[in-house]
Motif scaffolding. Sequence first.
Motif, PDB file in Angstrom:
ATOM      1  N   LEU A 193      16.738  18.677 -19.931  1.00 14.81           N
ATOM      2  CA  LEU A 193      17.528  19.830 -20.352  1.00 14.81           C
ATOM      3  C   LEU A 193      18.277  19.504 -21.643  1.00 14.81           C
ATOM      4  O   LEU A 193      18.786  18.403 -21.815  1.00 14.81           O
ATOM      5  N   HIS A 194      18.333  20.482 -22.537  1.00 17.46           N
ATOM      6  CA  HIS A 194      19.057  20.328 -23.795  1.00 17.46           C
ATOM      7  C   HIS A 194      20.170  21.374 -23.853  1.00 17.46           C
ATOM      8  O   HIS A 194      19.976  22.518 -23.425  1.00 17.46           O
ATOM      9  N   HIS A 195      21.321  20.981 -24.398  1.00 17.30           N
ATOM     10  CA  HIS A 195      22.495  21.850 -24.392  1.00 17.30           C
ATOM     11  C   HIS A 195      23.094  21.917 -25.790  1.00 17.30           C
ATOM     12  O   HIS A 195      23.173  20.910 -26.499  1.00 17.30           O
ATOM     13  N   ALA A 228      27.292  18.786 -18.596  1.00 19.39           N
ATOM     14  CA  ALA A 228      25.978  19.423 -18.610  1.00 19.39           C
ATOM     15  C   ALA A 228      24.920  18.386 -18.255  1.00 19.39           C
ATOM     16  O   ALA A 228      24.879  17.306 -18.856  1.00 19.39           O
ATOM     17  N   PRO A 229      24.060  18.674 -17.284  1.00 14.44           N
ATOM     18  CA  PRO A 229      23.065  17.686 -16.846  1.00 14.44           C
ATOM     19  C   PRO A 229      21.879  17.585 -17.796  1.00 14.44           C
ATOM     20  O   PRO A 229      21.493  18.553 -18.444  1.00 14.44           O
ATOM     21  N   HIS A 230      21.275  16.400 -17.860  1.00 19.14           N
ATOM     22  CA  HIS A 230      20.031  16.207 -18.604  1.00 19.14           C
ATOM     23  C   HIS A 230      18.807  16.566 -17.757  1.00 19.14           C
ATOM     24  O   HIS A 230      17.723  16.787 -18.299  1.00 19.14           O
ATOM     25  N   LEU A 231      18.987  16.561 -16.433  1.00 20.09           N
ATOM     26  CA  LEU A 231      17.903  16.851 -15.500  1.00 20.09           C
ATOM     27  C   LEU A 231      18.284  18.049 -14.648  1.00 20.09           C
ATOM     28  O   LEU A 231      19.470  18.303 -14.420  1.00 20.09           O
ATOM     29  N   ARG A 236      31.021  22.108  -3.145  1.00 18.17           N
ATOM     30  CA  ARG A 236      30.383  21.329  -4.204  1.00 18.17           C
ATOM     31  C   ARG A 236      28.981  21.842  -4.539  1.00 18.17           C
ATOM     32  O   ARG A 236      28.379  21.416  -5.526  1.00 18.17           O
ATOM     33  N   ALA A 237      28.480  22.756  -3.732  1.00 20.92           N
ATOM     34  CA  ALA A 237      27.190  23.372  -4.038  1.00 20.92           C
ATOM     35  C   ALA A 237      27.241  24.179  -5.336  1.00 20.92           C
ATOM     36  O   ALA A 237      26.203  24.479  -5.932  1.00 20.92           O
ATOM     37  N   LYS A 238      28.438  24.529  -5.794  1.00 17.59           N
ATOM     38  CA  LYS A 238      28.593  25.278  -7.046  1.00 17.59           C
ATOM     39  C   LYS A 238      28.565  24.359  -8.272  1.00 17.59           C
ATOM     40  O   LYS A 238      28.562  24.841  -9.402  1.00 17.59           O
ATOM     41  N   ASN A 239      28.558  23.063  -8.050  1.00 16.73           N
ATOM     42  CA  ASN A 239      28.722  22.082  -9.124  1.00 16.73           C
ATOM     43  C   ASN A 239      27.375  21.464  -9.499  1.00 16.73           C
ATOM     44  O   ASN A 239      26.683  20.901  -8.649  1.00 16.73           O
ATOM     45  N   ASP A 240      27.000  21.543 -10.786  1.00 19.55           N
ATOM     46  CA  ASP A 240      25.716  21.011 -11.243  1.00 19.55           C
ATOM     47  C   ASP A 240      25.563  19.521 -10.939  1.00 19.55           C
ATOM     48  O   ASP A 240      24.479  19.063 -10.555  1.00 19.55           O
ATOM     49  N   SER A 287      24.684   8.652 -17.833  1.00 18.79           N
ATOM     50  CA  SER A 287      23.231   8.516 -17.904  1.00 18.79           C
ATOM     51  C   SER A 287      22.502   9.828 -17.633  1.00 18.79           C
ATOM     52  O   SER A 287      21.441  10.067 -18.216  1.00 18.79           O
ATOM     53  N   ILE A 288      23.045  10.659 -16.769  1.00 26.65           N
ATOM     54  CA  ILE A 288      22.293  11.843 -16.328  1.00 26.65           C
ATOM     55  C   ILE A 288      22.848  13.150 -16.890  1.00 26.65           C
ATOM     56  O   ILE A 288      22.377  14.231 -16.536  1.00 26.65           O
ATOM     57  N   GLY A 289      23.819  13.074 -17.783  1.00 25.94           N
ATOM     58  CA  GLY A 289      24.359  14.287 -18.392  1.00 25.94           C
ATOM     59  C   GLY A 289      25.320  13.936 -19.509  1.00 25.94           C
ATOM     60  O   GLY A 289      25.419  12.776 -19.916  1.00 25.94           O
ATOM     61  N   ARG A 290      26.039  14.933 -19.991  1.00 29.54           N
ATOM     62  CA  ARG A 290      26.993  14.688 -21.074  1.00 29.54           C
ATOM     63  C   ARG A 290      28.187  15.618 -20.945  1.00 29.54           C
ATOM     64  O   ARG A 290      28.095  16.702 -20.355  1.00 29.54           O
ATOM     65  N   PRO A 291      29.334  15.200 -21.490  1.00 33.59           N
ATOM     66  CA  PRO A 291      30.529  16.049 -21.418  1.00 33.59           C
ATOM     67  C   PRO A 291      30.439  17.235 -22.354  1.00 33.59           C
ATOM     68  O   PRO A 291      29.738  17.198 -23.366  1.00 33.59           O
TER      69      PRO A 291
END
Length: 206
Positions: free
Chosen positions: A10-12, A28-31, A52-56, A195-199
């Motif tokens: 995923l790109h943001h 924002a997640p990368h996957l 927590r189901a609402k949280n990516d 590793s799996i996302g970015r702020p």
Amino acid sequence: MTAATATTILHHDAAHPDAFTRAEVGWAPHLPPLPEDDLTDRHYAGLVDAARAKNDYFRLLARDPEILRARTLVDKDIFYNTREGLPRAERELAATAASRRNGCVFCASVHSRFAAHHSDRVADVDRLLDEGVQAELGDRWDAVVAASVALTDTPSAFAESDIARLRAEGLDDLEIADVIHGAAFFNWANRLMLSIGRPVAPAEAD
């Protein structure tokens, strides 16, 4: 995880934060996280808290729900089980110091808010965010930060001198263990989150 999702990146376009802050930083997640509609009872057991189901982030970790459940229960015990040991504010301080050292803007924002709230030492928490882990916060907090930084740099850098410094500031065995647990957990959590996302930068105030 299917082959299709395993290769999806995923790109943001959202802006990165430009500084450490107590404001609410996004992530924002990368996957691809699991879609909320696809969550099963097994996934909800892993989430522990249904909200927590609402949280990516948590829906991404829910791809391995048993590991997520173990991770979440450890997290909750370290930070919320304060009947004995270190006050909540200093557990959050250890997490903030590790996150500041590791460069995890998201985790630092979350735990600095808790540290400020539970200690009422907003100026000191902001000094840690602004100046880094070398900021002078008073002898006891400096000892907590120094121990957390030693663990963050490499566990072998954490020495008897760090424990002696904590003892000199009045911390007993349980309190020292809480410093270690808070910093060690967030050394792992920072690396995972980075590793799996970015702020994502906080929304601008109106």
